[in-house]
Design an enzyme around this catalytic site. Structure first.
Site, PDB file in Angstrom:
ATOM      1  CG  ASP A  90      -1.918  -1.309   1.205  1.00  0.00           C
ATOM      2  OD1 ASP A  90      -1.886  -1.818   0.106  1.00  0.00           O
ATOM      3  OD2 ASP A  90      -2.665  -1.519   1.910  1.00  0.00           O
ATOM      4  CB  SER A 144      10.495   3.423   4.764  1.00  0.00           C
ATOM      5  OG  SER A 144      11.217   3.056   4.650  1.00  0.00           O
ATOM      6  CG  HIS A 195       2.600  -9.075   0.352  1.00  0.00           C
ATOM      7  ND1 HIS A 195       1.656  -9.849   1.068  1.00  0.00           N
ATOM      8  CD2 HIS A 195       2.320  -7.995   1.175  1.00  0.00           C
ATOM      9  CE1 HIS A 195       1.335  -9.741   1.996  1.00  0.00           C
ATOM     10  NE2 HIS A 195       1.325  -8.506   1.834  1.00  0.00           N
TER      11      HIS A 195
END
Length: 363
Positions: free
Chosen positions: A172, A345, A241
């Site tokens: 995200d 980050s 992921h």
């Protein structure tokens, strides 16, 4: 029986409650003495007011918070008028001990909170950063023992749809930039670039004698490189992921600095991603070269990669250390958990693909 003056002078002796009080002075006082005491009171108050801002403690309790607020406000103003930082300003910003403060923040975030205050602390964080708790596997705030556990919360099953496309978003976040990277200088945001060679480092993973660094990365010379930079805000889901089916056989860890990677700061500091600490994982996918990089940032000294337990970030030592490890071929499936940050980050994808490869998203 006793004159009033005598009674007043005996009060501290008669009643133990008054032992620490100054004995009352006799009534016979001159106006001059009263005026003098009043003036002394004013001068003492002024001296106390001055020492509040002049002692050593004031550096941390007053001057640093005030200076930080002024500096952040000034940065926002400069960002709004497309102001470019000077090299002197960048050097001064880099001198701030962000690695130390990030380690302190990591220890604080890992402390277990009492159950009685967890709802208040996490609820405040949710409101400040617009966290969507509906996507979390556990929505009960008292379940998370620490801030770190709350930051790295898992998603519920079915919260994210995995597209059948060849490559999907790894996390995200906000897309700072995406598209073809057909030169050695790559845009980190519009108009601000970073060096490809400085970002990835020396090419030790591909056996080629090509003198051009860019061409040495390509397995098929008809292809070009593409990039995607995604910024994870503090309120986002902090795990990331695998974006596609690929294999990794090389890891490089740059022990750099921990400057903020906020989008407005990325517009001000050229080469920001080549300065910060980062873990670069290099391998191949169906079109050739593929790399996935987790970039550290202020208060994000801890980068955890599930398939690489030996990785240690934000450790004490020289900031220009580079650690290379040739890994056994690790295969990742699209959508598989890769790693996590302890705060917001950046993830950077750099990969080889045909020139007509298109992203179905925009910066």
């Amino acid at each position: 029986m006793f004159p009033p003056t005598r009674i007043r002078s005996c009060l501290p002796v008669i009643n133990p409650m008054f032992r620490r009080m100054r004995p009352h002075k006799p009534f016979r006082q001159t106006i001059h003495n009263q005026t003098k005491s009043v003036n002394n009171g004013f001068s003492t108050a002024n001296e106390l007011q001055k020492t509040k801002w002049m002692n050593f403690r004031a550096i941390f309790t007053r001057w640093m918070p005030l200076g930080s607020v002024i500096y952040v406000g000034w940065c926002y103003i400069r960002a709004s008028v497309n102001y470019e930082l000077s090299k002197v300003e960048i050097k001064f910003y880099e001198m701030f001990p962000f690695r130390i403060t990030s380690r302190l923040w990591g220890k604080l975030a890992s402390c277990e909170l009492p159950i009685s205050i967890r709802t208040f602390v996490y609820g405040t964080y949710v409101r400040l950063f617009n966290v969507n708790l509906n996507d979390a596997a556990v929505t009960d705030l008292t379940y998370y023992k620490s801030l770190s556990a709350f930051f790295t919360r898992a998603l519920r099953d079915g919260a994210r749809y995995i597209s059948p496309a060849a490559c999907v978003s790894p996390c995200d976040g906000i897309v700072l930039n995406c598209g073809p990277a057909d030169t050695d200088k790559i845009e980190q945001v519009k108009g601000v670039t970073y060096s490809l060679e400085e970002f990835l480092g020396e090419n030790k993973w591909s056996k080629t004698n090509d003198k051009s660094y860019y061409n040495s990365l390509l397995k098929n010379k008809k292809n070009i490189l593409h990039q995607c930079i995604i910024y994870l805000a503090p309120g986002d889901y902090h795990r990331f992921h695998s974006p596609c089916d690929w294999t990794s056989n090389f890891r490089r860890h740059f022990s750099g600095k921990l400057l903020s990677v906020n989008p407005w700061l990325a517009r001000l500091i050229p080469g920001l991603f080549t300065i910060n600490e980062r873990a670069v994982y290099v391998g191949e996918w169906k079109h050739g070269f593929f790399s996935m990089t987790a970039v550290g940032a202020t208060n994000v000294g801890s980068i955890e990669i599930y398939s690489d337990p030996d990785l240690r970030t934000n450790t004490k030592g020289r900031r220009n250390r580079i650690d290379d490890i040739e890994m056994h071929r690790v295969t990742y499936k699209k959508g598989e958990l890769f790693g996590q940050f302890n705060m917001g980050s950046t993830i950077i994808l750099l990969f080889e693909a045909p020139a007509d490869f298109k992203f179905e998203l925009n910066a």
